[in-house]
Each structure stands twice: as C-alpha cells, then as structure tokens.
Design an enzyme around this catalytic site. Sequence first.
Site, PDB file in Angstrom:
ATOM      1  N   ARG A  56       0.823  -1.213   0.000  1.00  0.00           N
ATOM      2  CA  ARG A  56       0.000   0.000   0.000  1.00  0.00           C
ATOM      3  C   ARG A  56       0.860   1.267   0.000  1.00  0.00           C
ATOM      4  NH1 ARG A  56      -3.926   2.224   4.280  1.00  0.00           N
ATOM      5  NH2 ARG A  56      -5.420   3.310   2.961  1.00  0.00           N
ATOM      6  N   SER A  85       8.270  10.302  -2.390  1.00  0.00           N
ATOM      7  CA  SER A  85       7.844  11.516  -1.670  1.00  0.00           C
ATOM      8  C   SER A  85       7.036  11.151  -0.430  1.00  0.00           C
ATOM      9  CB  SER A  85       7.035  12.442  -2.587  1.00  0.00           C
ATOM     10  OG  SER A  85       5.999  11.736  -3.221  1.00  0.00           O
ATOM     11  N   ASN A  87      -4.674   8.749   9.107  1.00  0.00           N
ATOM     12  CA  ASN A  87      -6.035   8.235   9.139  1.00  0.00           C
ATOM     13  C   ASN A  87      -6.212   7.090   8.159  1.00  0.00           C
ATOM     14  OD1 ASN A  87      -6.475  10.178  10.946  1.00  0.00           O
ATOM     15  ND2 ASN A  87      -7.954  11.348   9.746  1.00  0.00           N
ATOM     16  N   THR A 122      -6.821  -8.277  -1.633  1.00  0.00           N
ATOM     17  CA  THR A 122      -6.838  -9.684  -1.243  1.00  0.00           C
ATOM     18  C   THR A 122      -6.039  -9.891   0.048  1.00  0.00           C
ATOM     19  OG1 THR A 122      -6.320 -11.946  -1.922  1.00  0.00           O
ATOM     20  CG2 THR A 122      -4.831 -10.265  -2.703  1.00  0.00           C
TER      21      THR A 122
HETATM   22  C1  HEM Z   1      -8.964   1.494  -6.392  1.00  0.00           C
HETATM   23  C2  HEM Z   1      -8.717   2.463  -5.536  1.00  0.00           C
HETATM   24  C3  HEM Z   1      -8.373   2.172  -4.104  1.00  0.00           C
HETATM   25  C4  HEM Z   1      -9.036   2.630  -3.015  1.00  0.00           C
HETATM   26  C5  HEM Z   1     -10.250   3.553  -3.004  1.00  0.00           C
HETATM   27  C6  HEM Z   1      -8.386   2.086  -1.858  1.00  0.00           C
HETATM   28  C7  HEM Z   1      -8.767   2.347  -0.555  1.00  0.00           C
HETATM   29  C8  HEM Z   1      -8.290   1.676   0.543  1.00  0.00           C
HETATM   30  C9  HEM Z   1      -8.766   1.858   1.884  1.00  0.00           C
HETATM   31  C10 HEM Z   1      -9.854   2.849   2.296  1.00  0.00           C
HETATM   32  C11 HEM Z   1      -8.109   0.994   2.685  1.00  0.00           C
HETATM   33  C12 HEM Z   1      -8.303   0.776   4.178  1.00  0.00           C
HETATM   34  C13 HEM Z   1      -7.571   1.811   4.993  1.00  0.00           C
HETATM   35  C14 HEM Z   1      -7.894   1.702   6.453  1.00  0.00           C
HETATM   36  O1  HEM Z   1      -9.005   1.374   6.857  1.00  0.00           O
HETATM   37  O2  HEM Z   1      -6.999   1.959   7.263  1.00  0.00           O
HETATM   38  C15 HEM Z   1      -7.183   0.266   1.830  1.00  0.00           C
HETATM   39  C16 HEM Z   1      -6.324  -0.701   2.269  1.00  0.00           C
HETATM   40  C17 HEM Z   1      -5.364  -1.291   1.466  1.00  0.00           C
HETATM   41  N1  HEM Z   1      -5.091  -0.976   0.152  1.00  0.00           N
HETATM   42 FE1  HEM Z   1      -6.257   0.091  -1.065  1.00  0.00          FE
HETATM   43  N2  HEM Z   1      -7.343   1.315  -2.258  1.00  0.00           N
HETATM   44  C18 HEM Z   1      -7.282   1.340  -3.624  1.00  0.00           C
HETATM   45  C19 HEM Z   1      -6.334   0.742  -4.428  1.00  0.00           C
HETATM   46  C20 HEM Z   1      -5.248   0.050  -3.937  1.00  0.00           C
HETATM   47  C21 HEM Z   1      -4.118  -0.358  -4.736  1.00  0.00           C
HETATM   48  C22 HEM Z   1      -3.930  -0.045  -6.212  1.00  0.00           C
HETATM   49  C23 HEM Z   1      -3.282  -1.026  -3.901  1.00  0.00           C
HETATM   50  C24 HEM Z   1      -1.948  -1.648  -4.187  1.00  0.00           C
HETATM   51  C25 HEM Z   1      -1.564  -2.059  -5.377  1.00  0.00           C
HETATM   52  C26 HEM Z   1      -3.922  -1.057  -2.591  1.00  0.00           C
HETATM   53  C27 HEM Z   1      -3.430  -1.705  -1.497  1.00  0.00           C
HETATM   54  C28 HEM Z   1      -4.051  -1.747  -0.270  1.00  0.00           C
HETATM   55  C29 HEM Z   1      -3.650  -2.648   0.800  1.00  0.00           C
HETATM   56  C30 HEM Z   1      -2.585  -3.718   0.711  1.00  0.00           C
HETATM   57  C31 HEM Z   1      -4.469  -2.346   1.906  1.00  0.00           C
HETATM   58  C32 HEM Z   1      -4.412  -2.971   3.300  1.00  0.00           C
HETATM   59  C33 HEM Z   1      -3.434  -2.198   4.141  1.00  0.00           C
HETATM   60  C34 HEM Z   1      -3.109  -2.847   5.477  1.00  0.00           C
HETATM   61  O3  HEM Z   1      -3.650  -3.897   5.819  1.00  0.00           O
HETATM   62  O4  HEM Z   1      -2.271  -2.277   6.202  1.00  0.00           O
HETATM   63  N3  HEM Z   1      -5.094  -0.369  -2.655  1.00  0.00           N
HETATM   64  N4  HEM Z   1      -7.306   0.724   0.542  1.00  0.00           N
HETATM   65  C1  LIG Z   2      -8.184  11.943  11.237  1.00  0.00           C
HETATM   66  O1  LIG Z   2      -8.254  11.398  12.542  1.00  0.00           O
HETATM   67  C2  LIG Z   2      -8.318  12.399  13.546  1.00  0.00           C
HETATM   68  C3  LIG Z   2      -8.249  11.742  14.910  1.00  0.00           C
HETATM   69  O2  LIG Z   2      -8.727  10.434  14.891  1.00  0.00           O
HETATM   70  C4  LIG Z   2      -9.613  13.187  13.350  1.00  0.00           C
HETATM   71  O3  LIG Z   2      -9.685  14.210  14.339  1.00  0.00           O
HETATM   72  C5  LIG Z   2      -9.610  13.826  11.958  1.00  0.00           C
HETATM   73  O4  LIG Z   2     -10.819  14.485  11.709  1.00  0.00           O
HETATM   74  C6  LIG Z   2      -9.413  12.769  10.894  1.00  0.00           C
HETATM   75  N1  LIG Z   2      -9.270  13.405   9.605  1.00  0.00           N
HETATM   76  C7  LIG Z   2      -9.873  12.952   8.516  1.00  0.00           C
HETATM   77  C8  LIG Z   2      -9.575  13.699   7.260  1.00  0.00           C
HETATM   78  O5  LIG Z   2     -10.605  11.977   8.520  1.00  0.00           O
END
Ligand code: HEM
Ligand SMILES: *[C@@H]1O[C@H](CO)[C@@H](O)[C@H](O)[C@H]1NC(C)=O
Length: 325
Positions: A62, A76, A94, A194
């Site tokens: 990620r 960056s 976040n 996945t």
């Molecule tokens: C298609 C657009 C994408 C969106 C909107 C998206 C959004 C997100 C979001 C919201 C999360 C969860 C974050 C959280 O709850 O902390 C996530 C997790 C993740 N994303 Fe995506 N993602 C996208 C594409 C990708 C791509 C292209 C990759 C890598 C090639 C990727 C790899 C991952 C991985 C591996 C996680 C799990 C991270 C972890 O367990 O620490 N994502 N993504």
């Molecule tokens: C990020 O998390 C902080 C603390 O949990 C929260 O105050 C803030 O509003 C969040 N920002 C966004 C963009 O979600």
Amino acid sequence: MKPIIFFLFIISVMFLGICNADNKKLKMNYYHKSCPSVEKIVKEITWSKVAADPTLAAKLLRLHYHDCFVRGCDASILLDSTPNNSGEKTALPNRSVGGYEVIDDIKKKVEQVCPHQVSCADILTLAARDAVSYQFGRSMWQVPTGRKDGRVSIASEALNNLPSGFANFSTLLGQFEDNNLDIVDLVTLSGAHTIGVTHCTLVARRLYNFTGKGDVDPSLNPNYATALRKLCPNPINRSTILELDPKSSFSFDSHYFEALNQHMGLLGSDAALVTNSLSALIVKKMQNPHVFLAYFGRSMKKMGGIRVLVGGEGEIRKNCRVVNA
Ligand code: HEM
Ligand SMILES: *[C@@H]1O[C@H](CO)[C@@H](O)[C@H](O)[C@H]1NC(C)=O
Ligand SMILES: *[C@@H]1O[C@H](CO)[C@@H](O)[C@H](O)[C@H]1NC(C)=O
Ligand SMILES: *[C@@H]1O[C@H](CO)[C@@H](O)[C@H](O)[C@H]1NC(C)=O
Ligand SMILES: *[C@@H]1O[C@H](CO)[C@@H](O)[C@H](O)[C@H]1NC(C)=O
Ligand SMILES: *[C@@H]1O[C@H](CO)[C@@H](O)[C@H](O)[C@H]1NC(C)=O
C-alpha cells in the site's frame, strides 16, 4: 494465447495500450555495476520482516501504491514533515499507512554496502514486490529500476490524488486514467485488497446509515452485512479492523474477486467494481488465480513507472525521510 488472456489483452490495447511511456525510462538491473547486491539485500530484509510480521506485506504494498499515485513513484511519501511543510505522510495517518521502518532498515544496510547509489524510490518499489512475493518463495514480477527521489511532499496532494474508499466506478476509473492506468489495471490492482485490513469507521455507513435513514447498503450481501454488523457494533470503535478479503486476508490469491461476485466487496470502491458491465466482466476473469497473478504483476510494473524521475532529475536521498541538504 489462452482465450481469457487474449480477451484481457484486447481490452488493454483498446484502452491505453500495453506499453507505458514512463516505464521505458527504467531498465532491468540498473544497479548491476553500482550496487550489484541491492536486490538481494532488499529481498532478504523484506522477507525476514514479513516472516516476523505478516501484516507488513499489505503495508508495504500500500505504501508503494500511495507513493506512485501522488507525484509519481518518487518516494515523496517517505519524507517526514518539516517545520515549514506538512508532507504527504501527515495526510495519511487516518489511512493507517505503515511500513516506513522497513524501508529505513533496508536503506541503512544498502548505504553501508554501496553509499549514495540507490534511490529510496527503487527500494520501495522492490520491497513492495518482495513483500507480496514472500508467500510464493520467488519474485512474482520484474521491477525495472533507475528511479530518482523527489524533493517535494505536500499533504494536500495526497488527499486529492488518492481515490477514496467511498468513490464510485467513474471516479475510480478517472483517477486511474490520470495515472495512465486503464480499466484492466483498476480491477487488477484493486486485487491488492486480497490482503490487509480496513477499519469499521470506513464501512459504518454501508452497515448502519447508507442513505441517512438508518438503512443498510442494499448492494451488500445481506448475510455478510449481518456478520459485519456484529464485528462492527454501533457505536463504532475507531480502532476495530476488518479483513478486506474475508477469511483470506493473509493469502495473496484471487479470493477477493470471488467475494466481489458475491457482493462481499467491503469498501464502496471494491463494490463499485461490479457496477460497470466491462469491469464486472474483468472481475469474473480475475477469479482465475493464474490470470490474476499474471495481470497483477503486469499492472504493478505499469504502476511502478508512474511519472518516475530519471537521469539528472531528482536525487538519491541519503536518508529516505529527508531531502539531501
Ligand atoms: C482502487 C482504488 C483504491 C481505493 C479507493 C483504496 C482504498 C483503501 C482503503 C480505504 C483501505 C483501508 C484503509 C484503512 O481502513 O486503514 C485500503 C487498504 C489497502 N489498500 Fe487500497 N485502495 C485502492 C487501491 C489500492 C491499490 C492499487 C493497492 C496496491 C496495489 C492497494 C493496497 C491496499 C492494501 C494492501 C491495503 C491494506 C493495508 C493494510 O492492511 O495495512 N489499494 N485501501
Ligand atoms: C483523522 O483522525 C483524527 C483523529 O482520529 C480526526 O480528528 C480527523 O478528523 C481525521 N481526519 C480525517 C480527514 O478523517
Ligand atoms: C522555514 O521558514 C523560516 C521562515 O520562513 C525560514 O527562516 C527557515 O529557514 C525555513 N526552514 C527551512 C528548513 O526551510
Ligand atoms: C460519482 O461520484 C462523483 C463524485 O462524487 C459524482 O460527481 C458522480 O455523479 C458520480 N457518478 C455516478 C455515475 O454516480
Ligand atoms: C444518519 O445520516 C443522517 C444524514 O447524513 C444523519 O443526520 C444522522 O445523524 C445519521 N444517523 C446516525 C445514527 O449516524
Ligand atoms: C476499542 O477497541 C480497542 C482494541 O480492540 C480496545 O482496546 C478498546 O477498549 C475499545 N474501546 C471501546 C470504547 O470499546
């Protein structure tokens, strides 16, 4: 060529072509003279870190994706904020991005062996490949190298350029196309989900208040919605996490696409991939693990070429967290 492979090949050619201009600036074994052991060092450290903490595979993958989508793959994202500038990182807590310490460890070792030769951008790209590959015991795709590191990192760019987990299909495709990635890349790379996790906070709306009337997202599989409501009881605990690919979040496989087809895509952006007919067709093809793995490597290579800095552009940072003085 097998019919399905041929089918996807045609789609790719139709959309943006199979070659990626930026990638042509990079080459295989760029460091064969200046730092012949670098790929081995990156692999050894990454594999040992992922072996000790399997959650790091998702984090490193990620991290690389977030780097490439903001100003290109120029490391960056690794820059710490300075008193005068809040870097991309500050926009990301976040989004629970992590894995920075692994890159620091690799960089330290590489600097000992071949000082000031290898960019942080290349280290991150290699580490993302190796993190996924650990499970298979071999490198799953080729990583051309020769990237340089950027000197600019701006928090607001991370917020604007990274697709949101709530985005619909047309927004997602638009944001991928801005990076020269096509519909096949969008579906394939989403397959990164996945592995890894998300937070209940990002799914709560689909479970409890989809249209503001206390309702569940009707596109979510009802049994899955019930299970998710148990895992994420209301009021939502901000620290509770969920597997993106149910019951298979440590295995890099095509189960994510099966889940999508059962309306068990967890994020809105996952579920969106079956709302467009061509995209839904690609999701079906990706259920075949051989097709998915082959295409994933191909799309990662394309993603790794986004707006790279080469030659005299950028620099080779001494410390991945700060620009050179
Ligand atoms: C298609 C657009 C994408 C969106 C909107 C998206 C959004 C997100 C979001 C919201 C999360 C969860 C974050 C959280 O709850 O902390 C996530 C997790 C993740 N994303 Fe995506 N993602 C996208 C594409 C990708 C791509 C292209 C990759 C890598 C090639 C990727 C790899 C991952 C991985 C591996 C996680 C799990 C991270 C972890 O367990 O620490 N994502 N993504
Ligand atoms: C990020 O998390 C902080 C603390 O949990 C929260 O105050 C803030 O509003 C969040 N920002 C966004 C963009 O979600
Ligand atoms: C930060 O900004 C201040 C005032 O604008 C300036 O004096 C200082 O040199 C800057 N520091 C860096 C590291 O750019
Ligand atoms: C997708 O989302 C964007 C931004 O939120 C919105 O402008 C657009 O109308 C939506 N498209 C569809 C087809 O719902
Ligand atoms: C549900 O959404 C509506 C509209 O966005 C909001 O006014 C309401 O407070 C929400 N209810 C809950 C329980 O979050
Ligand atoms: C939220 O979850 C965390 C970790 O599972 C736990 O330590 C904490 O007590 C929970 N908070 C609440 C308010 O339930």
